[in-house]
Design a protein around this motif. Structure first.
Motif, PDB file in Angstrom:
ATOM      1  N   PRO A   1       0.799  -1.229   0.000  1.00  0.00           N
ATOM      2  CA  PRO A   1       0.000   0.000   0.000  1.00  0.00           C
ATOM      3  C   PRO A   1       0.832   1.280   0.000  1.00  0.00           C
ATOM      4  O   PRO A   1       0.409   2.299  -0.535  1.00  0.00           O
ATOM      5  N   GLU A   2       2.026   1.233   0.559  1.00  0.00           N
ATOM      6  CA  GLU A   2       2.830   2.460   0.638  1.00  0.00           C
ATOM      7  C   GLU A   2       3.303   2.973  -0.722  1.00  0.00           C
ATOM      8  O   GLU A   2       3.795   4.090  -0.801  1.00  0.00           O
ATOM      9  N   VAL A   3       3.134   2.198  -1.802  1.00  0.00           N
ATOM     10  CA  VAL A   3       3.516   2.724  -3.120  1.00  0.00           C
ATOM     11  C   VAL A   3       2.524   3.783  -3.593  1.00  0.00           C
ATOM     12  O   VAL A   3       2.820   4.529  -4.512  1.00  0.00           O
ATOM     13  N   GLY A   4       1.364   3.847  -2.969  1.00  0.00           N
ATOM     14  CA  GLY A   4       0.384   4.881  -3.297  1.00  0.00           C
ATOM     15  C   GLY A   4      -0.646   4.407  -4.303  1.00  0.00           C
ATOM     16  O   GLY A   4      -0.737   3.225  -4.626  1.00  0.00           O
ATOM     17  N   THR A   5      -1.411   5.390  -4.806  1.00  0.00           N
ATOM     18  CA  THR A   5      -2.514   5.064  -5.713  1.00  0.00           C
ATOM     19  C   THR A   5      -2.298   5.569  -7.135  1.00  0.00           C
ATOM     20  O   THR A   5      -3.148   5.377  -7.989  1.00  0.00           O
ATOM     21  N   ASP A   6      -1.184   6.212  -7.398  1.00  0.00           N
ATOM     22  CA  ASP A   6      -0.876   6.732  -8.725  1.00  0.00           C
ATOM     23  C   ASP A   6       0.202   5.846  -9.357  1.00  0.00           C
ATOM     24  O   ASP A   6       1.363   5.889  -8.946  1.00  0.00           O
TER      25      ASP A   6
END
Length: 179
Positions: A145-150
């Motif tokens: 999840p820490e890679v983000g949503t973009d």
């Protein structure tokens, strides 16, 4: 073709029939077979179109390898159905001339971008592997999840680790050293 893309997005590249696509497209059940012969013919046309779209996306990205890698990830995310078919040669006719031409065009764009850093064919394979691997991990939801949503913002620093780049995304003056 649009009905095939929608069906692949819903159930993957093998979870539908030509008859179902005809129903979705509002045409006779014989129309897809008339145009494509069989499901393999339809997937061959879809893969050829996908490689053409990928080559267009890579061309629009510019000359920097990092920008090409990000464009590759962007393509995979925006055109998931094509992406899921293009790299599964067991689904289509890999010797189809239109498909071969489109795939070669995309391959050459990547090779041309890598060549200034390394003339070795393994460098192009490494660049493709990291972009393709990131795209596949993103699409499968396997990244933490820490890679983000973009996906593009997340891909940029990962892809940039393969070859050194300056702040404009151009190759750094010094190529990577041999290890």
């Amino acid at each position: 073709m649009d009905a095939a893309v929608a069906a692949i997005e819903e159930s993957g590249p093998s979870g539908w029939s030509l008859r179902e696509l005809a129903r979705r497209a509002g045409v006779s059940h014989a129309a897809p077979a008339h145009h494509f012969g069989d499901k393999t013919g339809l997937l061959t046309a879809l893969a050829a179109e996908g490689f053409g779209l990928l080559a267009d996306a890579l061309t629009a990205a510019g000359d920097g390898l990092l920008d090409l890698g990000v464009a590759y990830v962007r393509f995979a995310v925006r055109h998931r159905a094509y992406f899921e078919v293009m790299f599964r040669p067991e689904l289509y006719r890999p010797d189809d001339p239109e498909l071969t031409a489109a795939r070669t065009r995309a391959d050459e764009l990547l090779g041309d971008a890598v060549r200034p850093l390394s003339p070795e064919p393994e460098a192009a394979l490494a660049a493709w592997s990291i972009a393709h691997g990131f795209a596949g991990l993103w699409l499968s939801g396997a990244l933490p999840p820490e890679v983000g949503t973009d996906p593009e913002a997340a891909a940029r620093p990962v892809l940039g680790t393969l070859f050194p780049y300056d702040e404009d995304g151009r190759p750094a003056a010094e190529p990577p050293r041999e290890r």
